[in-house]
Motif scaffolding. Structure first.
Motif, mmCIF file in Angstrom:
data_model
loop_
_atom_site.group_PDB
_atom_site.id
_atom_site.type_symbol
_atom_site.label_atom_id
_atom_site.label_comp_id
_atom_site.label_asym_id
_atom_site.label_seq_id
_atom_site.Cartn_x
_atom_site.Cartn_y
_atom_site.Cartn_z
ATOM 1 N N SER A 88 10.249 7.236 4.736
ATOM 2 C CA SER A 88 10.251 7.090 3.282
ATOM 3 C C SER A 88 10.806 5.726 2.883
ATOM 4 O O SER A 88 11.823 5.263 3.407
ATOM 5 N N LEU A 89 10.109 5.091 1.921
ATOM 6 C CA LEU A 89 10.556 3.798 1.389
ATOM 7 C C LEU A 89 11.010 3.913 -0.056
ATOM 8 O O LEU A 89 11.330 2.900 -0.691
ATOM 9 N N SER A 90 11.041 5.131 -0.570
ATOM 10 C CA SER A 90 11.459 5.319 -1.961
ATOM 11 C C SER A 90 12.368 6.529 -2.067
ATOM 12 O O SER A 90 12.294 7.460 -1.249
ATOM 13 N N ALA A 91 13.187 6.536 -3.063
ATOM 14 C CA ALA A 91 14.170 7.610 -3.232
ATOM 15 C C ALA A 91 13.518 8.932 -3.584
ATOM 16 O O ALA A 91 14.078 9.996 -3.348
ATOM 17 N N SER B 258 0.436 -0.826 0.128
ATOM 18 C CA SER B 258 1.619 -1.068 -0.707
ATOM 19 C C SER B 258 1.827 0.042 -1.730
ATOM 20 O O SER B 258 2.931 0.209 -2.264
ATOM 21 N N ALA B 259 0.765 0.828 -1.990
ATOM 22 C CA ALA B 259 0.895 1.926 -2.949
ATOM 23 C C ALA B 259 1.544 3.159 -2.328
ATOM 24 O O ALA B 259 1.945 4.090 -3.041
ATOM 25 N N SER B 260 1.665 3.171 -1.023
ATOM 26 C CA SER B 260 2.245 4.338 -0.343
ATOM 27 C C SER B 260 3.765 4.251 -0.340
ATOM 28 O O SER B 260 4.342 3.183 -0.137
ATOM 29 N N PRO B 261 4.427 5.360 -0.514
ATOM 30 C CA PRO B 261 5.903 5.357 -0.429
ATOM 31 C C PRO B 261 6.410 5.458 1.016
ATOM 32 O O PRO B 261 7.601 5.651 1.234
#
Length: 287
Positions: A102-105, A159-162
């Motif tokens: 995961s790259l986003s909270a 880049s749209a993927s989290p």
């Protein structure tokens, strides 16, 4: 060969002649059972004597000798013919284990596997990459896989993927000799995909006991290493090996044999999958 002493100098072995079970008696029993079943449902087999080798694996050969093989002291593999029927992947190397980091909270990391089919023979790197790409997109349309001309594969997320994709376990079949971290959302294998099902065949016979041939994994029952053709081809055709050494023999324990068992193994010393196609070899004995 004289009298009741069976001592052939040349012995041609065919998997086609192998008993499926531990004896020909079991083959005959299954054939009788099958013919009885056909009769019970009103079907008739034209040749009632046709042998049904239920569950037969052609890479293993079991021969019940009509005459006992009398005390050979040496053996040599002269020729070996193996059909091009092995799939590219097998159960022990078909899985690429991936961690979606995961790259986003707002998202949670997760694991998933890419499992290559074990009934396909791939002949190009792009074919392998296309199958991986299809399976990645089954997890997310934002994932992809491509292959370079050198055969290295790259798995990526947009880049749209989290998420970014990490290969968490080594699998040299896919070119991942070790686990790889993602760099700018891409993970590239350090080595090319191995398209050959195996790079060599090994012929094993436990019946001859400890031979004078030893392998680096301490096996002492390997009769020969047979090189596999370097050219990658699809299903069909055969690999043909002719031993240039026609003089020397492997030393074996002298005893009389009533049955012989052979196995055809791959690089990993695992039984190969010939998809029920047959192979053959020619042996020479010294007495």
């Amino acid at each position: 060969m004289s009298g009741a002493t069976f001592q052939p100098t040349t012995f041609i072995v065919r998997s086609l002649d192998s008993a499926a079970w531990e004896s020909e008696i079991r083959d005959a029993a299954w054939t009788l059972s099958w013919n009885n079943y056909l009769s019970s449902i009103g079907a008739t087999q034209a040749d009632q004597a046709a042998i049904h080798k239920y569950g037969r694996t052609t890479s293993k050969i079991h021969l019940d000798l009509k005459q006992p093989l009398h005390r050979p002291r040496g053996v040599r593999l002269n020729k070996c013919i193996v059909p091009h029927q092995m799939p590219t992947f097998k159960e022990s190397n078909k899985t690429l284990k991936i961690f979606a980091q995961s790259l986003s909270a707002g998202s949670s990391s997760y694991y998933f596997d890419v499992n290559m089919p074990t009934n396909v023979r791939y002949v190009t790197f792009n074919e392998v990459a296309a199958e991986i790409d299809t399976q990645l997109k089954g997890s997310s349309s934002l994932y992809s896989c491509v292959a370079t001309s050198a055969g290295r594969i790259t798995i990526s997320s947009t880049s749209a993927s989290p998420y970014q994709l990490v290969v968490i376990e080594p699998n040299a079949k896919f070119g991942f000799d070790y686990g790889m971290v993602a760099v700018l959302r891409s993970t590239t294998s350090p080595s090319p995909v191995v398209l050959q099902p195996t790079r060599a065949f090994f012929v094993r016979c436990r019946a001859f006991g400890v031979t004078s041939a030893h392998t680096s994994n301490n096996a002492t029952d390997i009769l020969a290493m047979v090189p596999y053709e370097e050219k990658v081809v699809g299903f069909g055709g055969s690999s043909v090996f002719v031993n240039p050494n026609t003089q020397s023999y492997l030393n074996i324990t002298q005893t009389t044999h009533t049955a012989l068992d052979f196995e055809l193994l791959d690089d990993d010393m695992e039984t190969v999958n010939l998809r029920r196609h047959d192979w053959s070899m020619e042996l020479s004995f010294a007495y």
